[in-house]
Design a protein around this motif. Sequence first.
Motif, PDB file in Angstrom:
ATOM      1  N   SER A 396       0.853  -1.193   0.000  1.00 23.31           N
ATOM      2  CA  SER A 396       0.000   0.000   0.000  1.00 23.31           C
ATOM      3  C   SER A 396       0.886   1.238   0.000  1.00 23.31           C
ATOM      4  O   SER A 396       1.861   1.331   0.755  1.00 23.31           O
ATOM      5  N   SER A 397       0.511   2.200  -0.811  1.00 24.52           N
ATOM      6  CA  SER A 397       1.280   3.454  -0.882  1.00 24.52           C
ATOM      7  C   SER A 397       0.932   4.403   0.252  1.00 24.52           C
ATOM      8  O   SER A 397       1.586   5.432   0.421  1.00 24.52           O
ATOM      9  N   GLY A 398      -0.107   4.060   1.009  1.00 18.91           N
ATOM     10  CA  GLY A 398      -0.513   4.915   2.118  1.00 18.91           C
ATOM     11  C   GLY A 398      -1.299   6.139   1.702  1.00 18.91           C
ATOM     12  O   GLY A 398      -1.674   6.963   2.541  1.00 18.91           O
ATOM     13  N   ASP A 399      -1.590   6.270   0.383  1.00 19.43           N
ATOM     14  CA  ASP A 399      -2.266   7.491  -0.076  1.00 19.43           C
ATOM     15  C   ASP A 399      -3.767   7.473   0.152  1.00 19.43           C
ATOM     16  O   ASP A 399      -4.476   8.420  -0.209  1.00 19.43           O
ATOM     17  N   ALA A 400      -4.272   6.403   0.779  1.00 19.59           N
ATOM     18  CA  ALA A 400      -5.708   6.343   1.070  1.00 19.59           C
ATOM     19  C   ALA A 400      -6.027   6.953   2.428  1.00 19.59           C
ATOM     20  O   ALA A 400      -7.173   6.957   2.853  1.00 19.59           O
ATOM     21  N   GLY A 401      -4.983   7.465   3.126  1.00 14.91           N
ATOM     22  CA  GLY A 401      -5.258   8.093   4.412  1.00 14.91           C
ATOM     23  C   GLY A 401      -4.080   8.122   5.356  1.00 14.91           C
ATOM     24  O   GLY A 401      -3.999   8.961   6.262  1.00 14.91           O
ATOM     25  N   GLU A 402      -3.120   7.209   5.142  1.00 18.68           N
ATOM     26  CA  GLU A 402      -1.985   7.135   6.049  1.00 18.68           C
ATOM     27  C   GLU A 402      -1.031   8.313   5.870  1.00 18.68           C
ATOM     28  O   GLU A 402      -0.347   8.730   6.816  1.00 18.68           O
ATOM     29  N   THR A 403      -0.938   8.832   4.642  1.00 13.87           N
ATOM     30  CA  THR A 403      -0.042   9.956   4.387  1.00 13.87           C
ATOM     31  C   THR A 403      -0.657  10.874   3.345  1.00 13.87           C
ATOM     32  O   THR A 403      -1.478  10.452   2.514  1.00 13.87           O
ATOM     33  N   THR A 404      -0.243  12.127   3.406  1.00 14.39           N
ATOM     34  CA  THR A 404      -0.731  13.096   2.419  1.00 14.39           C
ATOM     35  C   THR A 404       0.425  13.865   1.799  1.00 14.39           C
ATOM     36  O   THR A 404       0.251  14.990   1.320  1.00 14.39           O
ATOM     37  N   SER A 405       1.597  13.240   1.797  1.00 15.07           N
ATOM     38  CA  SER A 405       2.763  13.885   1.187  1.00 15.07           C
ATOM     39  C   SER A 405       3.397  12.949   0.180  1.00 15.07           C
ATOM     40  O   SER A 405       3.283  11.720   0.287  1.00 15.07           O
ATOM     41  N   VAL A 414       8.700   2.126  -1.376  1.00 19.02           N
ATOM     42  CA  VAL A 414      10.049   1.567  -1.561  1.00 19.02           C
ATOM     43  C   VAL A 414      10.465   0.691  -0.383  1.00 19.02           C
ATOM     44  O   VAL A 414      11.253  -0.257  -0.544  1.00 19.02           O
ATOM     45  N   LYS A 415       9.946   1.006   0.822  1.00 21.55           N
ATOM     46  CA  LYS A 415      10.312   0.196   1.986  1.00 21.55           C
ATOM     47  C   LYS A 415       9.663  -1.190   1.940  1.00 21.55           C
ATOM     48  O   LYS A 415      10.117  -2.109   2.633  1.00 21.55           O
ATOM     49  N   SER A 416       8.602  -1.344   1.129  1.00 24.56           N
ATOM     50  CA  SER A 416       7.887  -2.632   1.082  1.00 24.56           C
ATOM     51  C   SER A 416       8.247  -3.468  -0.137  1.00 24.56           C
ATOM     52  O   SER A 416       7.804  -4.618  -0.259  1.00 24.56           O
ATOM     53  N   LEU A 417       9.041  -2.905  -1.058  1.00 26.23           N
ATOM     54  CA  LEU A 417       9.411  -3.655  -2.254  1.00 26.23           C
ATOM     55  C   LEU A 417      10.323  -4.818  -1.898  1.00 26.23           C
ATOM     56  O   LEU A 417      11.158  -4.734  -0.988  1.00 26.23           O
ATOM     57  N   SER A 418      10.147  -5.908  -2.619  1.00 29.50           N
ATOM     58  CA  SER A 418      10.987  -7.085  -2.396  1.00 29.50           C
ATOM     59  C   SER A 418      11.171  -7.822  -3.707  1.00 29.50           C
ATOM     60  O   SER A 418      10.230  -7.938  -4.506  1.00 29.50           O
ATOM     61  N   LYS A 419      12.371  -8.346  -3.891  1.00 32.70           N
ATOM     62  CA  LYS A 419      12.634  -9.145  -5.093  1.00 32.70           C
ATOM     63  C   LYS A 419      12.228 -10.602  -4.900  1.00 32.70           C
ATOM     64  O   LYS A 419      12.425 -11.431  -5.793  1.00 32.70           O
ATOM     65  N   ASN A 420      11.649 -10.887  -3.751  1.00 32.80           N
ATOM     66  CA  ASN A 420      11.192 -12.251  -3.468  1.00 32.80           C
ATOM     67  C   ASN A 420       9.687 -12.404  -3.650  1.00 32.80           C
ATOM     68  O   ASN A 420       9.111 -13.392  -3.202  1.00 32.80           O
ATOM     69  N   LYS A 421       9.078 -11.426  -4.263  1.00 32.80           N
ATOM     70  CA  LYS A 421       7.638 -11.510  -4.462  1.00 32.80           C
ATOM     71  C   LYS A 421       7.233 -10.684  -5.678  1.00 32.80           C
ATOM     72  O   LYS A 421       8.007  -9.865  -6.193  1.00 32.80           O
ATOM     73  N   SER A 422       5.992 -10.880  -6.108  1.00 34.05           N
ATOM     74  CA  SER A 422       5.367  -9.978  -7.070  1.00 34.05           C
ATOM     75  C   SER A 422       4.881  -8.777  -6.289  1.00 34.05           C
ATOM     76  O   SER A 422       4.124  -8.907  -5.330  1.00 34.05           O
ATOM     77  N   ASN A 423       5.290  -7.598  -6.680  1.00 30.69           N
ATOM     78  CA  ASN A 423       4.978  -6.381  -5.935  1.00 30.69           C
ATOM     79  C   ASN A 423       3.792  -5.654  -6.579  1.00 30.69           C
ATOM     80  O   ASN A 423       3.958  -4.951  -7.577  1.00 30.69           O
ATOM     81  N   VAL A 424       2.609  -5.898  -6.025  1.00 35.49           N
ATOM     82  CA  VAL A 424       1.414  -5.233  -6.531  1.00 35.49           C
ATOM     83  C   VAL A 424       1.158  -4.016  -5.651  1.00 35.49           C
ATOM     84  O   VAL A 424       0.781  -4.139  -4.477  1.00 35.49           O
ATOM     85  N   VAL A 425       1.371  -2.843  -6.211  1.00 36.56           N
ATOM     86  CA  VAL A 425       1.334  -1.597  -5.438  1.00 36.56           C
ATOM     87  C   VAL A 425      -0.006  -0.905  -5.624  1.00 36.56           C
ATOM     88  O   VAL A 425      -0.431  -0.625  -6.749  1.00 36.56           O
ATOM     89  N   LEU A 426      -0.652  -0.627  -4.492  1.00 37.97           N
ATOM     90  CA  LEU A 426      -1.929   0.091  -4.506  1.00 37.97           C
ATOM     91  C   LEU A 426      -1.674   1.582  -4.413  1.00 37.97           C
ATOM     92  O   LEU A 426      -1.081   2.074  -3.451  1.00 37.97           O
TER      93      LEU A 426
END
Length: 468
Positions: A396-405, A414-426
Amino acid sequence: MKKKYVIGIIVVTILLLVGIIFFLFLPPEFKLNKGDTIELKYGEKYKDPGYKVTKFGKDYTKDIKIKNKINSKKLGTYKIIYEVKINGITFKKVRKVKLIDDEKPIITLTGNENISICPNAEYKEEGYKATDNYDGDITKNVKITTKDGIISYSVKDSSGNTAEITRTITKEDKIAPTITLKGNKTITLYLGNTWKEPGYTATDNCDNDITNNVVKSGTVNPNKLGTYKITYTVKDMTGNQAVVERTVKVISKPVNNNSGPNKGVIYLTFDDGPKQGTTNVILDILKEENVPATFFVTNSGPDSLIKREYDEGHTVGLHTASHNYATVYKSVNSYYNDLLQVQNRVKRITGYESKIIRFPGGSSNTISKKYSKGIMTILTKDVVNKGYHYFDWNISSGDAGETTSSSGVYNYVVKSLSKNKSNVVLMHDIKPYTRDALRNIIRYGKNNGYTFAKITMSTPMVTHHVNN
């Protein structure tokens, strides 16, 4: 001499008396227009065609008295009596009026005059009615004969007028049977699961249930990815044929959360758009960076941005028409009504029928419990059976309410990206801080050896645990 004179007087007197008597009792001349006998059709009103009476050149027409006793409601021969009194003596003339009925009865059939029935059926009389202008209802007098598929109805009224009508019965069957598939016409089966035929029925307008006559062809290999066709064929006794196909898609099992075969791939996904001012800039960045993405659109925003998403090679997925949870999750039918609206919008704009979806709130949402308990359990299975692929996210990018910047969005991703998985970013393409963070996220991915891809129907589904 005197005797001869007397005899002469007597003779003259007698001749004079005879002349007077002749004058008085000689009938006048009655002239009846159209003759002494005329015919009048039943239903017509009698109107005297005219007459004239003269005697020794004198016209007595105005002195005529007429006796008319015609009963216009009853057939028969009636007399019209013309009377005239001349010098105290009454003279009469009779005209005969024949009230006749020469109109045929009318036979009316219930149903059509030309009827097709099944070859193995017998015609059941639908009914008929016979009426006559004089006799009224004479249905009971109708005689019916049948020969070579033609039914003849005939009737005669009291005046001897006859009527006849026919009904043609053709034994034929031009209607194909109907095959009804149990379950969906398109079924999605996960790789390795057991395939079981859901069943079918076949009915025919003449032969009734002919399910046992269905011939099924085609097989499904549940252990091999692919699309399989099963064909159901049936013929009725006349030879009319029906063919129905069922499509079975064997796909990979959904990938849950942090797993997935496409390790090190980043799937940038954007919900809730399009929106002018953000989506158009995001598209500019993606184009400049040569990165594909997936947009889960709504019924908001301009059509032109959806067209641009599609034309520039991105995947246009379906999110929701209204994004109103109370409407969307009221019932299963309500969900599909909402989904169909946004699907139709995308097809109208692009000509493409998208089958890639994202549930409002994701498949793990709990807000749907407020409107329909258990609906997500039903929908997550049913959409797949209907040929859709649904995708949640594992970042999650956090843009649904966790952050506004923009920096907050960047760090969440970037802190949640991993080369050990498929990274589906919301992400949400209606947020300006997401727009502003996007280029740095892409460059981080490129600099750290990640690749970018868009979601397609061949992409393994990444899903959440269902909580309702």
